[in-house]
Design a protein around this motif. Structure first.
Motif, PDB file in Angstrom:
ATOM      1  N   ALA A   1       0.809  -1.221   0.000  1.00  0.00           N
ATOM      2  CA  ALA A   1       0.000   0.000   0.000  1.00  0.00           C
ATOM      3  C   ALA A   1       0.845   1.276   0.000  1.00  0.00           C
ATOM      4  O   ALA A   1       0.307   2.364  -0.109  1.00  0.00           O
ATOM      5  CB  ALA A   1      -0.921   0.009   1.215  1.00  0.00           C
TER       6      ALA A   1
ATOM      7  N   VAL B   1      -3.033  -1.068   5.312  1.00  0.00           N
ATOM      8  CA  VAL B   1      -2.172  -1.804   4.389  1.00  0.00           C
ATOM      9  C   VAL B   1      -2.972  -2.844   3.618  1.00  0.00           C
ATOM     10  O   VAL B   1      -2.810  -3.003   2.406  1.00  0.00           O
ATOM     11  CB  VAL B   1      -0.991  -2.465   5.146  1.00  0.00           C
ATOM     12  CG1 VAL B   1      -0.142  -3.316   4.215  1.00  0.00           C
ATOM     13  CG2 VAL B   1      -0.138  -1.394   5.835  1.00  0.00           C
ATOM     14  N   SER B   2      -3.858  -3.560   4.312  1.00  0.00           N
ATOM     15  CA  SER B   2      -4.707  -4.539   3.633  1.00  0.00           C
ATOM     16  C   SER B   2      -6.013  -4.682   4.396  1.00  0.00           C
ATOM     17  O   SER B   2      -6.091  -4.370   5.582  1.00  0.00           O
ATOM     18  CB  SER B   2      -3.999  -5.898   3.520  1.00  0.00           C
ATOM     19  OG  SER B   2      -3.831  -6.484   4.795  1.00  0.00           O
TER      20      SER B   2
ATOM     21  N   PRO C   1      -7.080  -0.271   1.327  1.00  0.00           N
ATOM     22  CA  PRO C   1      -5.626  -0.138   1.414  1.00  0.00           C
ATOM     23  C   PRO C   1      -5.141   1.181   0.822  1.00  0.00           C
ATOM     24  O   PRO C   1      -5.582   1.616  -0.239  1.00  0.00           O
ATOM     25  CB  PRO C   1      -5.116  -1.344   0.619  1.00  0.00           C
ATOM     26  CG  PRO C   1      -6.186  -2.380   0.837  1.00  0.00           C
ATOM     27  CD  PRO C   1      -7.474  -1.583   0.790  1.00  0.00           C
TER      28      PRO C   1
END
Length: 109
Positions: free
Chosen positions: A14, A60-61, A83
């Protein structure tokens, strides 16, 4: 990608979509030194409305939902975070909304 990046940052999927994208190697290393990774399971809250606003992060996820309790007691979903999105409100005393994971999520706090 420069080789002087911290390994976690160099591997971050990301980073090119997040706040970190505008940082150089030394700045990213400084942010990395004060940051940590946090994982949330689906359904787990990152912050509850009214709690002290003590942290923020880059997602990030995973997917997070932002919800707000209405005056009549109902709950309204006011946003979804993906993300690369920034999570939290800087310089706020309290969380205005509840932020919870819709799926397992990984954050850089």
């Amino acid at each position: 990608m420069p080789c002087d990046l911290p390994p976690r940052c160099a591997a971050c999927t990301a980073r090119d979509m997040a706040l970190c994208d505008g940082l150089g190697g030394a700045e990213l290393a400084a942010v990395h030194d004060i940051g940590r990774r946090r994982r949330l399971s689906a359904g787990q809250a990152f912050g509850w409305s009214g709690d002290p606003a003590s942290h923020c992060a880059n997602l990030v996820s995973g997917v997070l939902k932002v919800s707000r309790e209405e005056a009549d007691g109902g709950v309204q979903i006011v946003g979804l975070l993906y993300p690369g999105n920034f999570v939290g409100t800087l310089f706020a005393e309290h969380c205005g909304d509840t932020i919870a994971a819709l799926s397992d999520a990984d954050l850089c706090v």
